[in-house]
Design an enzyme around this catalytic site. Structure first.
Site, PDB file in Angstrom:
ATOM      1  N   SER A  26       0.863  -1.186   0.000  1.00  0.00           N
ATOM      2  CA  SER A  26       0.000   0.000   0.000  1.00  0.00           C
ATOM      3  C   SER A  26       0.898   1.235   0.000  1.00  0.00           C
ATOM      4  O   SER A  26       2.128   1.128   0.077  1.00  0.00           O
ATOM      5  CB  SER A  26      -0.923  -0.038   1.214  1.00  0.00           C
ATOM      6  OG  SER A  26      -0.147  -0.211   2.375  1.00  0.00           O
ATOM      7  N   THR A  29       3.495   1.540   2.797  1.00  0.00           N
ATOM      8  CA  THR A  29       4.540   0.507   2.774  1.00  0.00           C
ATOM      9  C   THR A  29       5.511   0.734   1.622  1.00  0.00           C
ATOM     10  O   THR A  29       6.733   0.604   1.794  1.00  0.00           O
ATOM     11  CB  THR A  29       3.899  -0.895   2.668  1.00  0.00           C
ATOM     12  OG1 THR A  29       2.964  -1.036   3.727  1.00  0.00           O
ATOM     13  CG2 THR A  29       4.938  -1.991   2.770  1.00  0.00           C
ATOM     14  N   LYS A 136      -6.323 -11.358  -1.958  1.00  0.00           N
ATOM     15  CA  LYS A 136      -5.616 -11.530  -0.687  1.00  0.00           C
ATOM     16  C   LYS A 136      -6.154 -10.585   0.368  1.00  0.00           C
ATOM     17  O   LYS A 136      -6.476  -9.428   0.070  1.00  0.00           O
ATOM     18  CB  LYS A 136      -4.123 -11.262  -0.855  1.00  0.00           C
ATOM     19  CG  LYS A 136      -3.330 -11.643   0.371  1.00  0.00           C
ATOM     20  CD  LYS A 136      -1.954 -11.009   0.389  1.00  0.00           C
ATOM     21  CE  LYS A 136      -2.010  -9.642   1.022  1.00  0.00           C
ATOM     22  NZ  LYS A 136      -0.692  -9.047   1.221  1.00  0.00           N
ATOM     23  N   GLU A 177      -4.806 -14.714   4.813  1.00  0.00           N
ATOM     24  CA  GLU A 177      -3.483 -14.474   5.398  1.00  0.00           C
ATOM     25  C   GLU A 177      -3.589 -13.915   6.813  1.00  0.00           C
ATOM     26  O   GLU A 177      -3.685 -12.712   6.998  1.00  0.00           O
ATOM     27  CB  GLU A 177      -2.674 -13.486   4.531  1.00  0.00           C
ATOM     28  CG  GLU A 177      -1.276 -13.241   5.094  1.00  0.00           C
ATOM     29  CD  GLU A 177      -0.498 -12.147   4.361  1.00  0.00           C
ATOM     30  OE1 GLU A 177      -1.048 -11.521   3.437  1.00  0.00           O
ATOM     31  OE2 GLU A 177       0.668 -11.925   4.732  1.00  0.00           O
ATOM     32  N   LYS A 219      -2.196 -18.404   3.428  1.00  0.00           N
ATOM     33  CA  LYS A 219      -0.886 -17.739   3.485  1.00  0.00           C
ATOM     34  C   LYS A 219      -0.597 -17.468   4.955  1.00  0.00           C
ATOM     35  O   LYS A 219      -1.394 -16.825   5.635  1.00  0.00           O
ATOM     36  CB  LYS A 219      -0.917 -16.427   2.681  1.00  0.00           C
ATOM     37  CG  LYS A 219       0.376 -15.608   2.783  1.00  0.00           C
ATOM     38  CD  LYS A 219       0.439 -14.512   1.726  1.00  0.00           C
ATOM     39  CE  LYS A 219       1.646 -13.623   1.902  1.00  0.00           C
ATOM     40  NZ  LYS A 219       1.854 -12.692   0.791  1.00  0.00           N
TER      41      LYS A 219
HETATM   42  C1  5MM Z   1       3.954  -6.788  -0.066  1.00  0.00           C
HETATM   43  O1  5MM Z   1       3.452  -6.408   1.204  1.00  0.00           O
HETATM   44  C2  5MM Z   1       2.069  -6.694   1.410  1.00  0.00           C
HETATM   45  C3  5MM Z   1       1.259  -5.465   1.598  1.00  0.00           C
HETATM   46  O2  5MM Z   1       1.464  -4.911   2.864  1.00  0.00           O
HETATM   47  P1  5MM Z   1       0.661  -3.577   3.304  1.00  0.00           P
HETATM   48  O3  5MM Z   1      -0.799  -3.805   3.071  1.00  0.00           O
HETATM   49  O4  5MM Z   1       1.027  -3.456   4.752  1.00  0.00           O
HETATM   50  O5  5MM Z   1       1.183  -2.448   2.504  1.00  0.00           O
HETATM   51  C4  5MM Z   1       1.943  -7.711   2.555  1.00  0.00           C
HETATM   52  O6  5MM Z   1       0.619  -8.013   2.880  1.00  0.00           O
HETATM   53  C5  5MM Z   1       2.627  -8.950   2.138  1.00  0.00           C
HETATM   54  O7  5MM Z   1       1.918  -9.545   1.073  1.00  0.00           O
HETATM   55  C6  5MM Z   1       2.751  -9.983   3.225  1.00  0.00           C
HETATM   56  O8  5MM Z   1       2.969  -9.414   4.495  1.00  0.00           O
HETATM   57  C7  5MM Z   1       3.931 -10.855   2.919  1.00  0.00           C
HETATM   58  O9  5MM Z   1       5.046 -10.031   2.677  1.00  0.00           O
HETATM   59  P2  5MM Z   1       6.421 -10.320   3.400  1.00  0.00           P
HETATM   60  O10 5MM Z   1       7.271  -9.129   3.113  1.00  0.00           O
HETATM   61  O11 5MM Z   1       6.131 -10.507   4.858  1.00  0.00           O
HETATM   62  O12 5MM Z   1       6.926 -11.596   2.753  1.00  0.00           O
END
Ligand code: 5MM
Length: 341
Positions: A26, A29, A136, A177, A219
């Protein structure tokens, strides 16, 4: 999409040696990610970075799907092809993050609940028209003094189940997830307890909402020591405790389980996945859906510089290949060293 198509999509997401690349950061992030390379968080820069990740030749050998952010599924590549169309043409399924983010949970200090159910039916129909095959929703479970509470775990499981049911009604495979964060000082065993409780609660909620488990991808985090725990579990213990936890809590009807990396290094996430897949016979494939563990080295290699795009893509492809091998238990240090300097 018929039940058969949902089953086919779910199976393809976890096909042998394939995993999912998470690129659904998002705005907040992606800002943090760009800050690490000193790049301004603008629409053209986000598009250029997503182009590097998506328009990478050869990645379809290792990647079954990519999770996109709302902005990305509406954008086109630098060559002018809509990203979702480009992925589909390569044989990679476009996925979409549909949650509205984790917000403070009222009455539960220090805990969060993921929001975004309002209007979700209509948004899913829109994403399906844009080519999304799966979606997701991420819930965040924090370990701390007296937390997580059942109130938090129940609220998140209920939202995940409502989301999953809406996805299936829309002909989209839900990736559910629940992420138990690894940022605290807890032991690996505490992570295992919380992960098991979260998964048991999640599957009760999914069944209560008539979610078809055969058309759902899980996940989840690995069972690891909290980052601030003075005693850090090694690869063998992580693999053993993660697999035990999953065997005790995840129904065999689930077509596959993919891991998030949660702050593990790219190397650790690959090694731990491989350790789980060496010599084990399990009811479901165990694969990857990493964000940071796949992207971090590629982002650094690119550095926001057009001249470094090819190097960033080479580094990304290497990590994807390593994780593809790890998903089959075939990864080795020799393979790791095959990335040209
Ligand atoms: C890529 O990051 C995803 C989006 O995060 P935000 O909604 O907080 O911006 C996040 O959901 C991601 O898909 C999962 O946490 C897995 O990513 P990581 O970095 O933990 O492998």
């Amino acid at each position: 999409m018929s039940a058969q198509e949902l089953a086919t999509t779910a199976a393809a997401m976890v096909a042998t040696g394939k995993g999912v690349l998470a690129i659904d950061e998002s705005m907040g992030t992606i800002q943090k990610r760009f800050d690490t390379i000193g790049l301004e968080n603008t629409e053209p820069n986000r598009r250029a970075y997503r182009d590097l990740l998506i328009a990478n030749n050869g990645d379809q050998q290792y990647i079954s799907g990519m999770i996109l952010f709302d902005e990305t599924i509406r954008q086109s590549s630098l060559a002018g092809v809509p990203f979702a169309q480009l992925l589909t043409a390569k044989g990679i399924m476009p996925g979409i993050k549909v949650d509205g983010g984790a917000k403070d949970l009222a009455g539960r200090p220090g805990e969060q609940v993921t929001e975004g159910l309002d209007g979700l039916r209509e948004r899913l129909a829109g994403y399906k028209a844009l080519g999304a095959k799966f979606a997701k929703w991420r819930a965040v479970i924090t370990i701390g003094h007296g937390i997580p509470t059942s109130g938090c775990v129940d609220a998140n499981a209920h939202a995940l189940a409502r989301y999953a049911a809406l996805c299936q009604a829309a002909g989209i495979v839900p990736m559910v997830e629940p992420e138990v964060l690894m940022d605290a000082d807890n032991t690996i065993d505490r992570c295992g307890e919380v992960t098991a409780h979260t998964l048991r609660t999640l599957f009760q909620a999914l069944v209560a909402q008539n979610v078809v488990l055969e058309h759902t991808i899980l996940k989840i985090n690995m069972v690891v020591s909290g980052k601030l725990c003075p005693v850090q579990a090694g690869m063998a213990e992580i693999a053993e405790k993660t697999v035990s936890c999953l065997k005790r809590t995840v129904p065999a009807a689930i077509p596959g389980i993919v891991f998030l990396s949660g702050g593990q290094s790219g190397l650790d996430a690959t090694r731990n996945l491989n350790a789980m897949n060496v010599g084990t016979v399990l009811p479901w494939p165990l694969s990857f859906s990493y964000g940071r563990a796949l992207q971090a080295d590629a982002l650094a290699a690119w550095g926001g510089k057009p001249a470094q795009v090819a190097r960033g893509q080479q580094v990304l492809l290497h990590r994807e290949r390593c994780n593809s091998l790890a998903a089959r238990g075939h990864y080795s240090a020799a393979v790791e060293n095959e990335l040209p300097a």
